[in-house]
Design an enzyme around this catalytic site. Structure first.
Site, PDB file in Angstrom:
ATOM      1  CD  GLU A 124      -3.039  -0.987   0.247  1.00  0.00           C
ATOM      2  OE1 GLU A 124      -3.378   0.160  -0.108  1.00  0.00           O
ATOM      3  OE2 GLU A 124      -3.553  -2.026  -0.226  1.00  0.00           O
ATOM      4  CB  SER A 160     -43.866 -33.279  46.245  1.00  0.00           C
ATOM      5  OG  SER A 160     -45.084 -33.990  46.220  1.00  0.00           O
TER       6      SER A 160
END
Length: 840
Positions: A90, A467
């Site tokens: 780049e 229960s």
């Protein structure tokens, strides 16, 4: 000659005039556009859009939410090979120029003059930073001029390293990856510093055109781009001959790697996302929050496996539904097999497979993501046809009785190259586990598989606990003066209620009645009629008030005697939270799952401060701590307002899991102090110990005896089964962990005549607790003052007579010790006494 001289002079003058006009134009443009440019200094504090990441307390990644996958890194974390590769690709002079490339700019001007358009911008990395952070992608002279001005300013304000860091963290590199760290994770499943030279060159080639040079979707062009970059690196002396040849010959190895989830806890991840989204909205997915939950990774993994194993075990007990999809007319070519299996998802350990052929008592399969395999008779002979919750077909005698070639089925891997026929359960389940000391959720599973069904039964399914609710009724009775030895008559009873179509005749499950029964025995044997009589005696209002202390919603507690049988509606998380009050010896805690929230830099924005069990502690508010309400976190992009630095965090023990933070001793008074609020006591310590001791008998000799396999003496719990076996429960605990397991259908229907809390839910709880308590020694709870243990007659609850062989020890409050002895049948002249407690 004079004419030529005159023309030359005119040309020079025109050139000078042009330069002056150009300079004036540039100066005018500068003074016009410069004041309008953004402040470059903001780049120092820029907040990149980063996804929400959710972790367990021990730093295992649970989930990630956000469209942009980004993991910002600092300059010193960038490998030198990548820096060189990007410079070669780049901007080779990046570390030397002033922010702009003069030759590149002249080239762009020439293109503009000759074609009327800018075809290549001659952009440097600095100019890319200016464009990416401040400008649009519009191709125009004004935008380019602003880009140049900004680049010059950026170079004045920031170092080259800072500019480079901004660039590599911002750029888009394909497949939703932003920044080089995310790209390395996506393409190679590694961090950028773990990549080879060839791989970093491949990443460096992406900024120019992520779609064109993508190594997954376009490997040939990506290879060309990579090798060009390697050649540039070699020509610039960034790499030597050997490195260049090795990297150039390395094959393309990129493949798609999704987010590497380290701990599967999607139900909790969604709870976190939903909780925070209500305040942060869409910014939640871009602000880079790191949320640390209270989950323990070992416990969560165990919970996942336990729920899956329990549901699959249930479904195998009740028969085979048949192939998931029957054989189609399509031939079993490799192409058709692959196409068919690609359309199928894997749920947990259940892999989709196609039956290729059957041969007597074995079958040849093709399994997704595995390939060919053999299914043995041992691992499929269970598959009797399902005909209902209480009926199965006859035993199969050969593989052809179960499926045919072309059928789509499910299999589980037992070990390498060993597979078992399975199926997606129609039944569902949930497991919730908390720290009873502060309510931290240690593990939570909301169903068989989140991808199959996202409904979270742990937090959303309101079911009757049966229960499982009885311990609270019995504890309420103990608070009212009952003792574990109090006799209650287990006998038939009929209730008349004008609101019912007929009289209510409750029964024990066995449909038998056992007469006078000690309270302890009635609980561990889960006697319904005793529970009803206890509730009628202490009063519904008294019991309801007691239950609400544990966090149960009063509006969902029925105001009638059915409450004693667990007819209230509650979620597994609500129930386990109530059980936490039994496990911690009588303190109220609230469940929480977000321990702390950090920003992307590790600053703590929120720290949970849960109410914590500490009977001897004094609460001192810590004014320097982060806010206790995450809604105080500012919503602006730059999240700095309430953050504290890591140094401050260390002084506050913020990195220690909230569930493990301990009080400290005050140097002035020697008294324990804590910065966490102290939990409220909701039950007397004597009551808490007695109910815990009774519930230990549920495991030792009652309906939870299967849990004896854990070989621990500190566990207590209770089974629960509702009418027609529609819901099966088990809740149990020791002082460190409390867990509730539930099994049932989403649309309530019977689980089957043989399914109870002890058969369907308890195995899930056992498998979870076995892993959760690994390396954790027995931790019996100390008996509080005010209780004594004496020998009694097991039939009457009175004091044992001298020499009584079947006498047992029982715990009593000092004020409730029996004063009379049981009748000794050997003493014929002695008239037995009757216990003063009413046998009603």
């Amino acid at each position: 000659m004079k004419l030529l001289t005159s023309l030359l002079k005119i040309s020079v003058k025109l050139t000078i005039l042009g330069c002056v006009i150009g300079s004036l134009a540039l100066a005018t443009a500068y003074f016009y556009y410069a004041p309008k440019l953004p402040d470059v200094e903001t780049l120092r504090d820029v907040q990149l859009q980063t996804p929400l990441r959710i972790y367990s307390e021990d730093n295992k990644l649970v989930s990630e939410f956000g469209e942009k996958r980004r993991t910002p890194i600092s300059f010193n974390q960038i490998p030198q090979n990548y820096i060189n590769a990007l410079l070669a690709a780049e901007d080779r002079n990046f570390f030397d120029h002033i922010g702009i490339d003069i030759k590149g700019l002249f080239r762009a001007v020439f293109q503009l003059a000759s074609t009327g358009q800018i075809q290549s911008g001659g952009s440097t990395i600095t100019m890319q930073v200016a464009k990416n952070y401040f400008l649009t992608r519009e191709r125009s002279f004004v935008r380019k001029f602003n880009e140049i001005l900004l680049s010059l300013r950026i170079e004045q304000e920031l170092t080259k390293e800072e500019i480079f860091e901004l660039y590599i963290n911002k750029i888009y590199l394909g497949h939703r990856s932003y920044g080089i760290q995310a790209a390395a994770n996506i393409y190679y499943g590694k961090d950028i510093d773990q990549l080879s030279l060839a791989q970093v060159a491949m990443i460096a080639g992406l900024p120019k055109a992520p779609s064109a040079y993508n190594p997954i979707t376009n490997p040939s062009r990506a290879l060309e781009r990579r090798n060009w970059i390697l050649k540039r690196m070699h020509s610039l002396s960034f790499i030597n001959d050997e490195d260049y040849e090795t990297a150039k010959n390395e094959p393309v190895s990129a493949e798609y790697h999704g987010t590497q989830i380290e701990l599967y806890a999607p139900y909790v991840a969604e709870m976190v996302r939903n909780e925070l989204y209500q305040y942060f909205n869409d910014s939640l997915y871009t602000n880079g929050f790191r949320v640390y939950t209270t989950l323990n990774s070992t416990m969560q993994a165990a919970a996942n496996q336990a729920v899956e194993d329990g549901l699959i075990a249930y479904t195998e007990r009740h028969g085979y539904f048949g192939p998931e999809k029957p054989a189609a007319t399509t031939s079993l070519t490799e192409e058709n097999i692959t196409a068919t299996l690609e359309q199928q998802r894997t749920y947990g350990s259940l892999q989709p497979a196609l039956v290729i052929s059957t041969d007597e008592q074995q079958a040849q399969l093709y399994i997704k993501d595995h390939g060919p395999a053999t299914l043995t008779w041992e691992n499929m002979q269970w598959a009797r046809q399902y005909k209902g919750p209480n009926r199965r077909g006859s035993k199969p005698t050969q593989a052809a009785d179960i499926f045919s070639p072309g059928d789509l089925i499910r299999v589980r891997e037992l070990s390498e190259n060993s597979w078992r026929l399975s199926q997606i359960p129609r039944v569902e389940g949930a497991l919730s586990a908390l720290s009873p000391q502060n309510g931290a959720i240690r593990a939570l599973v909301g169903g068989f598989n989140f991808n199959h069904n996202k409904f979270n039964r742990a937090t959303q399914a309101k079911r009757q606990p049966g229960s499982n609710l009885k311990p609270f009724i019995y504890a309420s009775a103990l608070e009212q003066g009952y003792t574990p030895a109090t006799l209650i008559n287990d006998a038939p009873v009929v209730f008349h209620d004008n609101n019912l179509e007929s009289n209510w005749r409750p029964q024990n499950y066995s449909k038998k009645f056992y007469g006078p029964t000690r309270l302890r025995e009635a609980l561990y044997k889960s006697r319904n009629l005793v529970s009803i009589r206890i509730l009628r005696s202490i009063g519904i209002d008294t019991a309801t008030e007691f239950l609400t202390r544990f966090g149960f919603d009063k509006d969902r507690l029925p105001h009638n005697l059915s409450l004693s049988l667990g007819s209230a509606d509650m979620t597994p998380l609500e129930l386990v939270t109530g059980y936490a009050g039994l496990a911690n010896q009588g303190f109220k805690v609230s469940p929480y799952f977000i321990a702390r929230i950090e920003d992307s830099d590790g600053n703590i924005l929120y720290q949970a401060q849960p109410v914590t069990v500490c009977p001897e502690c004094t609460y001192i508010a810590d004014k320097s701590a982060p806010p206790r309400d995450f809604k105080q976190i500012p919503l602006q992009t730059e999240i700095t307002g309430n953050a504290i630095t890591p140094t401050q965090a260390e002084t506050q023990n913020s990195t220690q899991p909230a569930s493990e933070q301990l009080p400290t001793e005050s140097p002035q008074t020697g008294q324990q102090v804590t910065t966490f609020p102290v939990a409220e006591r909701i039950m007397q310590p004597q009551t808490a110990y007695m109910i815990y001791n009774i519930m230990q008998d549920v495991i030792a000799r009652g309906t939870g005896r299967r849990a004896l396999v854990l070989q621990r003496s500190d566990l207590a719990g209770k089974t629960g089964t509702t009418n027609d076996q529609k819901d099966a429960w088990f809740s149990g605990f020791n002082k460190d962990i409390v867990a509730t397991a539930w099994i049932g259908f989403d649309q309530p229907s019977t689980l089957g005549r043989s399914e109870f809390g002890g058969t369907a839910a308890l195995p899930v709880w056992i498998e979870f607790m076995e892993a959760a308590l690994t390396n954790s020694p027995d931790q019996p709870i100390a008996q509080p003052d005010g209780l004594v243990s004496i020998r009694i007659d097991p039939k009457t609850g009175l004091l044992a007579y001298p020499g009584q062989e079947d006498a047992i020890f029982e715990i009593f409050p000092e004020a409730s010790i029996p004063t009379e002895a049981a009748h000794n049948p050997a003493l014929t002249n002695t008239t037995g006494t009757t216990q003063t407690e009413e046998i009603f």
